[in-house]
Every structure is written in structure tokens, then in C-alpha cells.
Design a protein around this motif. Structure first.
Motif, mmCIF file in Angstrom:
data_model
loop_
_atom_site.group_PDB
_atom_site.id
_atom_site.type_symbol
_atom_site.label_atom_id
_atom_site.label_comp_id
_atom_site.label_asym_id
_atom_site.label_seq_id
_atom_site.Cartn_x
_atom_site.Cartn_y
_atom_site.Cartn_z
ATOM 1 N N LYS A 38 -12.047 29.834 -48.952
ATOM 2 C CA LYS A 38 -10.724 30.411 -49.173
ATOM 3 C C LYS A 38 -10.104 29.988 -50.507
ATOM 4 O O LYS A 38 -9.654 30.831 -51.282
ATOM 5 N N GLU A 39 -10.064 28.696 -50.783
ATOM 6 C CA GLU A 39 -9.387 28.194 -51.989
ATOM 7 C C GLU A 39 -10.026 28.730 -53.275
ATOM 8 O O GLU A 39 -9.355 29.310 -54.113
ATOM 9 N N ALA A 40 -11.322 28.494 -53.433
ATOM 10 C CA ALA A 40 -12.019 28.933 -54.651
ATOM 11 C C ALA A 40 -12.056 30.462 -54.731
ATOM 12 O O ALA A 40 -11.968 31.035 -55.819
ATOM 13 N N GLY A 41 -12.162 31.116 -53.584
ATOM 14 C CA GLY A 41 -12.173 32.581 -53.553
ATOM 15 C C GLY A 41 -10.868 33.171 -54.041
ATOM 16 O O GLY A 41 -10.855 34.119 -54.835
ATOM 17 N N ASP B 72 -22.634 40.090 -44.584
ATOM 18 C CA ASP B 72 -23.153 38.900 -43.909
ATOM 19 C C ASP B 72 -24.454 38.411 -44.540
ATOM 20 O O ASP B 72 -24.659 37.204 -44.707
ATOM 21 N N GLN B 73 -25.329 39.353 -44.893
ATOM 22 C CA GLN B 73 -26.595 38.967 -45.516
ATOM 23 C C GLN B 73 -26.367 38.348 -46.891
ATOM 24 O O GLN B 73 -27.015 37.365 -47.250
ATOM 25 N N LEU B 74 -25.450 38.937 -47.666
ATOM 26 C CA LEU B 74 -25.141 38.392 -48.987
ATOM 27 C C LEU B 74 -24.566 36.982 -48.858
ATOM 28 O O LEU B 74 -24.943 36.074 -49.600
ATOM 29 N N ALA B 75 -23.672 36.797 -47.894
ATOM 30 C CA ALA B 75 -23.092 35.471 -47.670
ATOM 31 C C ALA B 75 -24.167 34.486 -47.230
ATOM 32 O O ALA B 75 -24.116 33.307 -47.590
ATOM 33 N N GLY B 76 -25.150 34.965 -46.483
ATOM 34 C CA GLY B 76 -26.254 34.112 -46.053
ATOM 35 C C GLY B 76 -27.108 33.638 -47.213
ATOM 36 O O GLY B 76 -27.623 32.527 -47.201
ATOM 37 N N VAL B 77 -27.247 34.471 -48.230
ATOM 38 C CA VAL B 77 -28.012 34.081 -49.427
ATOM 39 C C VAL B 77 -27.226 33.028 -50.204
ATOM 40 O O VAL B 77 -27.786 32.074 -50.719
ATOM 41 N N GLY B 78 -25.926 33.231 -50.305
ATOM 42 C CA GLY B 78 -25.066 32.242 -50.946
ATOM 43 C C GLY B 78 -25.064 32.260 -52.458
ATOM 44 O O GLY B 78 -24.988 33.312 -53.083
ATOM 45 N N GLU B 79 -25.185 31.098 -53.056
ATOM 46 C CA GLU B 79 -25.057 30.895 -54.504
ATOM 47 C C GLU B 79 -25.909 31.833 -55.374
ATOM 48 O O GLU B 79 -25.425 32.301 -56.392
ATOM 49 N N ARG C 34 -15.062 40.413 -49.632
ATOM 50 C CA ARG C 34 -15.301 39.648 -48.396
ATOM 51 C C ARG C 34 -16.491 38.712 -48.552
ATOM 52 O O ARG C 34 -16.466 37.569 -48.105
ATOM 53 N N ALA C 35 -17.547 39.215 -49.185
ATOM 54 C CA ALA C 35 -18.740 38.384 -49.394
ATOM 55 C C ALA C 35 -18.426 37.207 -50.311
ATOM 56 O O ALA C 35 -18.861 36.078 -50.052
ATOM 57 N N VAL C 36 -17.678 37.451 -51.378
ATOM 58 C CA VAL C 36 -17.307 36.380 -52.305
ATOM 59 C C VAL C 36 -16.513 35.307 -51.567
ATOM 60 O O VAL C 36 -16.755 34.113 -51.727
ATOM 61 N N LEU C 37 -15.551 35.742 -50.736
ATOM 62 C CA LEU C 37 -14.724 34.787 -49.995
ATOM 63 C C LEU C 37 -15.547 33.974 -48.997
ATOM 64 O O LEU C 37 -15.292 32.790 -48.803
ATOM 65 N N LYS C 38 -16.546 34.615 -48.382
ATOM 66 C CA LYS C 38 -17.403 33.879 -47.443
ATOM 67 C C LYS C 38 -18.238 32.824 -48.163
ATOM 68 O O LYS C 38 -18.485 31.755 -47.628
ATOM 69 N N ILE C 39 -18.678 33.141 -49.365
ATOM 70 C CA ILE C 39 -19.522 32.209 -50.111
ATOM 71 C C ILE C 39 -18.696 31.085 -50.736
ATOM 72 O O ILE C 39 -19.035 29.911 -50.617
ATOM 73 N N LEU C 40 -17.592 31.448 -51.392
ATOM 74 C CA LEU C 40 -16.797 30.456 -52.111
ATOM 75 C C LEU C 40 -15.846 29.669 -51.219
ATOM 76 O O LEU C 40 -15.451 28.558 -51.583
#
Length: 139
Positions: A109-112, A72-79, A101-107
Motif C-alpha cells: 500500500k505505502e510504496a504503491g 494475480d499471476q503478475l503479482a505472483g511473479v513479483g519484482e 491493482r497488480a502494482v499495488l499487490k507487488i509494492l
């Protein structure tokens, strides 16, 4: 290498990187190290954070909770964390389910899914050492 090179104190990043991988430490100790690495916020700090996924901490419930929080923290940081995350997923042979999971949250569904397909295609079909990573990517 001189004698004084051994006495040189570790940097804050090196200390936090070692603390985050300490399997027998209290969860608060590792979380403090994770917070410090997020505060540092460099690519090297993010790579050190991802090493947390490679160890299993003593106490399975706390270990799972820490890893979910880290996702969750990694997804919060994002790019800014994405290059380190992508490299981790592409190079590690196991322990990639949480980083995926973190990659999918950031990108999204499609791009992930496109990234995961491209990563899966990098593996040789007969490479038996990467079965766990390939299975995680397929799932």
C-alpha cells in the motif's frame, strides 16, 4: 528486405503476443498464450502480457475473469514484472485499472501509493487526453 523475410516464421513470443490480444478467441486460447509468455519470462514477454489489458474480449464475464487472474499471476511473479508494469501504468492513457491493482499487490500500500502519486504528477493538469488515466490514478 528480401523476399524470404516475409516467409520467416514468427517466434514463440510473437505468436503468444498476438494470441493474447485476440478478442474473439476462446478464453482457453488466450490463457494458453498467457501461460507461454509467463514461461518465457523476459521483460518483452511481460510487456506483451500487459497488452491483454488493452483489449476487451468477446464475453464480458470471461474478459473480467481473465484480467483478474492475470493480475494475480503478475503479482505472483513479483519484482521481475515490476518494470514493465510501472512503464505500462505510466504510459497508457486508459485501461490501467487492472495493472494498478497488480502494482499495488507487488509494492504494498505505502510504496504503491507513492508510485501512483508520482505517476499522477507526470500529467499536465490541462491534458484532456489523459483524463481517464488521471481518474484511475486518483481513485
Amino acid at each position: 528486405m528480401g523476399l524470404l523475410d516475409f516467409i520467416k516464421p514468427k517466434s514463440a513470443l510473437e505468436k503468444a503476443a498476438a494470441q493474447v490480444r485476440e478478442p474473439y478467441a476462446q478464453p482457453e486460447y488466450r490463457r494458453g498464450a498467457m501461460d507461454k509468455l509467463f514461461e518465457i519470462g523476459t521483460d518483452e514477454a511481460y510487456r506483451a502480457l500487459l497488452k491483454r489489458f488493452t483489449i476487451s474480449a468477446h464475453g464480458q464475464i470471461a474478459d473480467e475473469a481473465e484480467k483478474r487472474e492475470l493480475v494475480d499471476q503478475l503479482a505472483g511473479v513479483g519484482e521481475p514484472v515490476l518494470p514493465a508494469l510501472k512503464e505500462f501504468v505510466q504510459t497508457e492513457k486508459k485501461n490501467i485499472s487492472f495493472p494498478v491493482r497488480a502494482v499495488l499487490k507487488i509494492l504494498g500500500k505505502e510504496a504503491g501509493i507513492e508510485f501512483l502519486k508520482a505517476t499522477l504528477q507526470q500529467y499536465e493538469p490541462l491534458d484532456h487526453r489523459s483524463v481517464q488515466a488521471k481518474t484511475t490514478l486518483v481513485i
